[in-house]
Design a protein around this motif. Structure first.
Motif, short mmCIF file in Angstrom:
data_model
loop_
_atom_site.label_atom_id
_atom_site.label_comp_id
_atom_site.label_asym_id
_atom_site.label_seq_id
_atom_site.Cartn_x
_atom_site.Cartn_y
_atom_site.Cartn_z
N ARG A 46 -2.36 17.37 -37.11
CA ARG A 46 -0.99 17.67 -37.56
C ARG A 46 -0.55 19.06 -37.09
NH1 ARG A 46 -1.03 18.99 -43.59
NH2 ARG A 46 -1.77 20.94 -42.65
N ASP A 47 -1.47 20.01 -37.14
CA ASP A 47 -1.12 21.39 -36.83
C ASP A 47 -1.34 21.75 -35.36
OD1 ASP A 47 -0.61 21.62 -39.53
OD2 ASP A 47 -2.56 22.49 -40.01
N SER A 48 -1.65 20.76 -34.53
CA SER A 48 -1.97 21.02 -33.12
C SER A 48 -0.75 21.38 -32.29
CB SER A 48 -2.64 19.79 -32.51
OG SER A 48 -1.72 18.72 -32.40
N GLY A 49 0.44 21.05 -32.78
CA GLY A 49 1.66 21.25 -32.00
C GLY A 49 1.94 20.14 -31.01
N LYS A 50 1.06 19.13 -30.95
CA LYS A 50 1.25 18.04 -29.98
C LYS A 50 1.44 16.67 -30.64
CE LYS A 50 -1.06 20.26 -26.09
NZ LYS A 50 -2.09 20.12 -25.02
N ASP A 72 -0.51 15.87 -23.29
CA ASP A 72 0.82 16.43 -23.49
C ASP A 72 1.37 16.08 -24.86
OD1 ASP A 72 0.94 17.37 -20.79
OD2 ASP A 72 1.37 15.32 -20.15
N ALA A 73 0.97 14.93 -25.39
CA ALA A 73 1.48 14.45 -26.68
C ALA A 73 0.41 13.55 -27.29
CB ALA A 73 2.78 13.70 -26.51
N ARG A 75 3.28 13.80 -31.97
CA ARG A 75 4.65 13.31 -31.83
C ARG A 75 4.93 12.09 -32.71
NH1 ARG A 75 4.72 17.49 -30.24
NH2 ARG A 75 5.17 18.35 -28.17
N ARG A 118 10.23 13.25 -36.11
CA ARG A 118 8.83 12.86 -35.97
C ARG A 118 8.65 11.56 -36.75
NH1 ARG A 118 3.73 16.51 -37.73
NH2 ARG A 118 4.45 17.74 -35.95
N ARG A 163 -5.97 19.00 -38.68
CA ARG A 163 -6.14 19.64 -37.36
C ARG A 163 -5.16 19.05 -36.35
NH1 ARG A 163 -11.75 21.89 -36.88
NH2 ARG A 163 -11.74 23.13 -34.97
N ASP A 215 4.80 20.81 -43.62
CA ASP A 215 5.28 21.64 -42.52
C ASP A 215 5.19 23.13 -42.85
OD1 ASP A 215 7.22 21.64 -44.46
OD2 ASP A 215 8.85 21.04 -43.15
N ASP A 243 -10.14 19.08 -30.72
CA ASP A 243 -9.36 20.16 -30.09
C ASP A 243 -9.40 20.03 -28.57
OD1 ASP A 243 -8.80 21.17 -32.57
OD2 ASP A 243 -10.22 22.84 -32.46
#
Length: 314
Positions: A276-280, A236-237, A282, A114, A274, A313, A229
């Motif tokens: 950072r923790d979104s999972g998207k 997608d990213a 990159r 990342r 928010r 993380d 959100d």
């Protein structure tokens, strides 16, 4: 990776005697071809775009100033972190520097890292995007690449006369149009006093999600978080871009264009967490740190805290 081995001279600091008391300078490693996936800090030692935009030059020294400020911060990561060196623009060829930055970002992403790009002028955003776009390119389906920019400025100025620190998102919009890709751009912290009516019109034409600096306050954070959100859900990213001149001048004086109002760090942090923790997320980047105009390293310390926050993380 083809990059030369990074200069690790900035990674110095105190060493505590207690167990489990590590700091960044004790844990960060120079990036190597065999490095397992982690956070990779990549400097963009360039302020040619700032110079062309008639700003205060000096941001080319920003990456090393951030490294020095980050070196003694406490280490709370579980995964590894690497220094991937710098991309420079010593000859004034900004287009080439942006392309080189894009190539380096694409390499880091392909290796599973990342990237966090340390600026440098905000012209870095276009180079970063080139790398992320190359990584996500799929001939069968256009990627839904979202950009969240915390900034006092839209940076949507016409690049017809050449790229500057004020044109990166206009350049990205043009690339999206040429490729038939959707443009999803959110600009949060915009100063109405610092952007012309033409720029507000351009943002409206492009469908930019706009929130002005005066709209970001403690009472609005929950609603803004919900908006973010929803924005992220349609992508997608995410490329996260933080221009340090979007924070108040008393918090971050060392920038090209200090903000008379700005959005305080305490308000930005929960929104950044928010994302950072979104999972998207990159790719992240910090722009416009100018050590020549800093006071007591305030700006470098804020930038280092933001890198620390974005690197956590769990």
């Amino acid at each position: 990776m083809h990059a030369e081995r990074p200069d690790m001279a900035a990674w110095r600091g105190r060493v505590d005697p207690e167990a489990d008391a590590l700091r960044w300078h004790q844990c960060i490693q120079p990036l190597a071809a065999s490095s397992p996936p982690g956070v990779a800090l990549l400097g963009f030692a360039c302020d040619e775009g700032v110079r062309r935009n008639h700003g205060r030059v000096g941001a080319a020294a920003g990456p090393q100033a951030i490294r020095r400020a980050l070196a003694s911060l406490a280490w709370h990561r579980r995964g590894p972190a690497y220094d991937a060196g710098d991309v420079a623009c010593a000859d004034g060829d900004l287009d080439a520097a942006q392309r080189q930055l894009g190539a380096r970002v694409a390499e880091l992403l392909a290796a599973g890292h990342r990237p966090i790009v340390l600026g440098g002028g905000h012209e870095l955003a276009y180079g970063s995007w080139l790398g992320l776009a190359a990584h996500l390119h799929d001939a069968r389906q256009p990627p839904r690449l979202g950009i969240v920019n915390f900034d006092a400025h839209f940076d949507l100025r016409d690049p017809a006369g050449g790229a500057t620190s004020g044109t990166p998102f206009a350049q990205i919009a043009a690339q999206c149009d040429a490729r038939g890709w959707p443009l999803r751009y959110a600009c949060l912290g915009v100063s109405r006093a610092s952007n012309t009516r033409a720029l507000f019109r351009r943002a409206a034409e492009l469908g930019v999600l706009v929130r002005e600096d005066r709209e970001i306050r403690e009472s609005s954070l929950a609603a803004l978080g919900a908006e973010l959100d929803a924005f992220v859900a349609g992508c997608d990213a995410i490329q996260l871009s933080i221009d340090l001149d979007g924070l108040p001048a008393w918090e971050v004086p060392g920038v090209s264009a200090p903000a008379a109002r700005g959005v305080a760090l305490a308000l930005l942090e929960p929104l950044l967490e928010r994302l950072r923790d979104s999972g998207k997320l990159r790719l992240a980047e910090l722009a416009e740190l100018n050590p020549a105009h800093d006071i007591d390293q305030r700006s470098a310390r804020v930038a280092a805290r933001l890198v620390h926050l974005l690197s956590l993380d769990g």
